[in-house]
Design a protein around this motif. Structure first.
Motif, mmCIF file in Angstrom:
data_model
loop_
_atom_site.group_PDB
_atom_site.id
_atom_site.type_symbol
_atom_site.label_atom_id
_atom_site.label_comp_id
_atom_site.label_asym_id
_atom_site.label_seq_id
_atom_site.Cartn_x
_atom_site.Cartn_y
_atom_site.Cartn_z
ATOM 1 N N GLY A 112 33.960 14.384 39.621
ATOM 2 C CA GLY A 112 34.767 13.448 40.396
ATOM 3 C C GLY A 112 35.748 14.129 41.324
ATOM 4 N N ARG A 113 35.775 15.469 41.310
ATOM 5 C CA ARG A 113 36.678 16.239 42.168
ATOM 6 C C ARG A 113 35.901 17.350 42.846
ATOM 7 N N PRO A 114 36.131 17.593 44.149
ATOM 8 C CA PRO A 114 35.387 18.640 44.849
ATOM 9 C C PRO A 114 36.036 20.016 44.784
ATOM 10 N N GLN A 115 37.135 20.143 44.030
ATOM 11 C CA GLN A 115 37.878 21.397 44.002
ATOM 12 C C GLN A 115 38.187 21.831 42.573
ATOM 13 N N LEU A 116 38.557 23.089 42.488
ATOM 14 C CA LEU A 116 38.876 23.703 41.195
ATOM 15 C C LEU A 116 40.350 24.074 41.140
ATOM 16 N N ASP A 117 40.938 23.920 39.973
ATOM 17 C CA ASP A 117 42.319 24.351 39.787
ATOM 18 C C ASP A 117 42.402 25.815 39.369
ATOM 19 N N ALA A 118 41.368 26.304 38.726
ATOM 20 C CA ALA A 118 41.378 27.688 38.264
ATOM 21 C C ALA A 118 39.947 28.165 38.054
ATOM 22 N N VAL A 119 39.771 29.479 38.184
ATOM 23 C CA VAL A 119 38.470 30.108 37.961
ATOM 24 C C VAL A 119 38.688 31.388 37.166
ATOM 25 N N ILE A 120 37.919 31.566 36.090
ATOM 26 C CA ILE A 120 37.824 32.863 35.437
ATOM 27 C C ILE A 120 36.531 33.477 35.947
ATOM 28 N N GLU A 121 36.655 34.528 36.761
ATOM 29 C CA GLU A 121 35.520 35.066 37.504
ATOM 30 C C GLU A 121 34.977 36.270 36.735
ATOM 31 N N CYS A 122 33.833 36.054 36.064
ATOM 32 C CA CYS A 122 33.275 37.055 35.152
ATOM 33 C C CYS A 122 32.157 37.882 35.763
ATOM 34 N N ALA A 123 31.779 37.602 37.008
ATOM 35 C CA ALA A 123 30.711 38.366 37.644
ATOM 36 C C ALA A 123 31.278 39.555 38.410
ATOM 37 N N ALA B 258 44.734 23.431 46.337
ATOM 38 C CA ALA B 258 46.034 24.021 46.649
ATOM 39 C C ALA B 258 46.722 24.446 45.353
ATOM 40 N N GLU B 259 47.371 25.599 45.399
ATOM 41 C CA GLU B 259 48.050 26.219 44.255
ATOM 42 C C GLU B 259 47.080 26.602 43.136
ATOM 43 N N GLY B 260 45.808 26.747 43.482
ATOM 44 C CA GLY B 260 44.833 27.184 42.485
ATOM 45 C C GLY B 260 44.909 28.676 42.242
ATOM 46 N N ALA B 261 44.198 29.117 41.215
ATOM 47 C CA ALA B 261 44.260 30.527 40.829
ATOM 48 C C ALA B 261 42.897 31.027 40.389
ATOM 49 N N VAL B 262 42.641 32.292 40.675
ATOM 50 C CA VAL B 262 41.436 32.983 40.222
ATOM 51 C C VAL B 262 41.870 34.197 39.418
ATOM 52 N N ALA B 263 41.262 34.376 38.255
ATOM 53 C CA ALA B 263 41.444 35.596 37.467
ATOM 54 C C ALA B 263 40.129 36.354 37.477
ATOM 55 N N SER B 264 40.133 37.543 38.056
ATOM 56 C CA SER B 264 38.928 38.365 38.146
ATOM 57 C C SER B 264 38.856 39.334 36.982
ATOM 58 N N ARG C 246 47.720 27.862 51.291
ATOM 59 C CA ARG C 246 47.485 26.976 50.142
ATOM 60 C C ARG C 246 48.070 27.560 48.849
ATOM 61 N N GLU C 247 48.764 28.664 48.998
ATOM 62 C CA GLU C 247 49.477 29.306 47.885
ATOM 63 C C GLU C 247 48.575 29.574 46.685
ATOM 64 N N TYR C 248 47.447 30.251 46.977
ATOM 65 C CA TYR C 248 46.577 30.662 45.896
ATOM 66 C C TYR C 248 47.203 31.834 45.143
ATOM 67 N N THR C 249 46.764 32.005 43.917
ATOM 68 C CA THR C 249 47.153 33.158 43.110
ATOM 69 C C THR C 249 45.883 33.895 42.690
ATOM 70 N N TYR C 250 45.923 35.209 42.813
ATOM 71 C CA TYR C 250 44.771 36.033 42.437
ATOM 72 C C TYR C 250 45.226 37.050 41.394
ATOM 73 N N PHE C 251 44.693 36.904 40.181
ATOM 74 C CA PHE C 251 45.008 37.817 39.092
ATOM 75 C C PHE C 251 43.889 38.833 38.923
ATOM 76 N N GLY C 252 44.259 40.107 38.850
ATOM 77 C CA GLY C 252 43.360 41.088 38.272
ATOM 78 C C GLY C 252 43.644 41.149 36.779
ATOM 79 N N SER C 253 42.614 41.247 35.984
ATOM 80 C CA SER C 253 42.816 41.301 34.537
ATOM 81 C C SER C 253 41.825 42.285 33.955
#
Length: 356
Positions: free
Chosen positions: A246-257, A272-278, A296-303
């Motif tokens: 029901g939504r075309p966007q993501l609030d967060a992604v854990i990027e495992c690839a 907007a204000e979403g985050a990705v953790a790589s 859009r004030e994204y946040t990008y985490f290295g982990s």
């Protein structure tokens, strides 16, 4: 005493399967009889030369940073308070810091600039016996119900996405009414889906992968939805996401690839204000548009990996029966063929070397 070892003598060469003398533990070391050694894509990347400019490697070395087994011998200076005796089932925390830097004092030895890692310069679990400083062992309960081939992958594949998701949670990007994607359902992502359900506070969990077989694992492990992203552009994936959630966007992604395409897709779908953790490392660079990142004030985490305490939490979840395992047991003489299969993406879940 002799032991089998799969050793690396140079880059882009098959591992040599040898029989060599088993090591003896040093005074503060415990000799671990390896019961399971997880085979990670980074093991293939090590052999393929991915780390040749940033890692001090003296050949020959034995890969394998995911290790579980049993205590076979205890060094003379291992304190009694360590509680380690022959026959104890143990898990190896594979990142060994210098103990002196700020990261080590904070408990994040995996970030130590002068640290070493099992299987990367120091010998790892692709051999039957491994000496490990007692400080880097976690003793499993005597009534533990997990075998070494299921414990070993938890030390990286099961640890790395856990830390990444804890970062997303701590920063406030998870919770009810939000949508969280787990991108890449390989060794890491098959665990990442489970942590997404455990840690996300009721968020919708969507799995992204390029294989229906891997997406089935994600659904079996608790994902609410699954999307095969192979050969699809961002708009097509966005449409499928909206149809499912029901939504075309993501609030967060854990990027495992960790591929460039997967990271671009993650940011293309962020709200907007979403985050990705790589946490994945297939590629070697990131290429994303700058303006959306800022506007859009994204946040990008290295982990990177996880620390000792993170691993104790993962093992506690596993001991409580809250984690499913997708493991392919590998015989010692199948090591090189299995590394090739991992490179092609043909292995479901985690391959683990067993010596019985």
């Amino acid at each position: 005493m002799k032991m089998r070892a799969a050793r690396m003598y140079g880059y882009k060469q098959p591992l040599r399967l040898e029989e060599i003398d088993a090591p003896a533990p040093g005074p503060e070391e415990v000799l671990v009889r390896v019961g399971g050694a997880g085979m990670c894509r980074t093991d293939f990347q090590l052999v393929d030369g991915y780390f040749d400019t940033g890692l001090d490697v003296g050949f020959p070395i034995t890969p394998g940073h995911e290790v579980a087994g049993w205590v076979d011998g205890v060094g003379s200076a291992v304190p009694k308070t360590a509680g380690l005796s022959e026959g104890d089932q143990v898990v190896v925390f594979g990142s060994w810091g210098d103990g002196a830097c700020r990261q080590c004092h904070e408990g994040n030895e995996q970030l130590c600039a002068h640290g070493v890692w099992a299987g990367f310069g120091r010998h790892g679990g692709y051999q039957e016996y491994l000496p490990v400083n007692y400080r880097y062992l976690i003793k499993m309960p005597g009534t533990g119900n997990l075998s070494p081939d299921t414990l070993a992958p938890l030390t990286d594949a099961g640890l790395t996405p856990y830390r990444g998701l804890k970062k997303l949670r701590a920063a406030g990007h998870l919770g009810a009414g939000r949508t969280l994607a787990v991108s890449g359902i390989g060794g890491l992502g098959s665990y990442g889906v489970q942590y997404a359900k455990l840690l996300s506070g009721g968020a919708d969990v969507v799995a992204f992968a390029r294989s229906d077989e891997k997406l089935k694992i994600a659904l079996d492990n608790g994902a609410d939805h699954a999307i095969n992203v192979r050969d699809k552009n961002h708009d097509t994936v966005r449409g499928e996401l909206e149809s499912l959630t029901g939504r075309p966007q993501l609030d967060a992604v854990i990027e495992c690839a960790g591929s460039e395409d997967a990271i671009r897709l993650a940011f293309a779908l962020l709200a907007a204000e979403g985050a990705v953790a790589s946490v994945g490392l297939i590629g070697n660079r990131v290429d994303i548009p700058l303006f959306p990142l800022v506007a859009r004030e994204y946040t990008y985490f290295g982990s990177f990996w996880g620390n000792y305490n993170d691993l104790t939490e993962v093992l506690a979840l596993a001991s409580a029966g809250k984690i499913k395992h997708t493991v392919t047991r590998v015989r010692f003489d199948e090591v090189n063929e299995t590394l090739d299969a991992i490179a092609r993406g043909d292995v479901l879940g985690r391959a683990v070397i067993v010596y019985d």
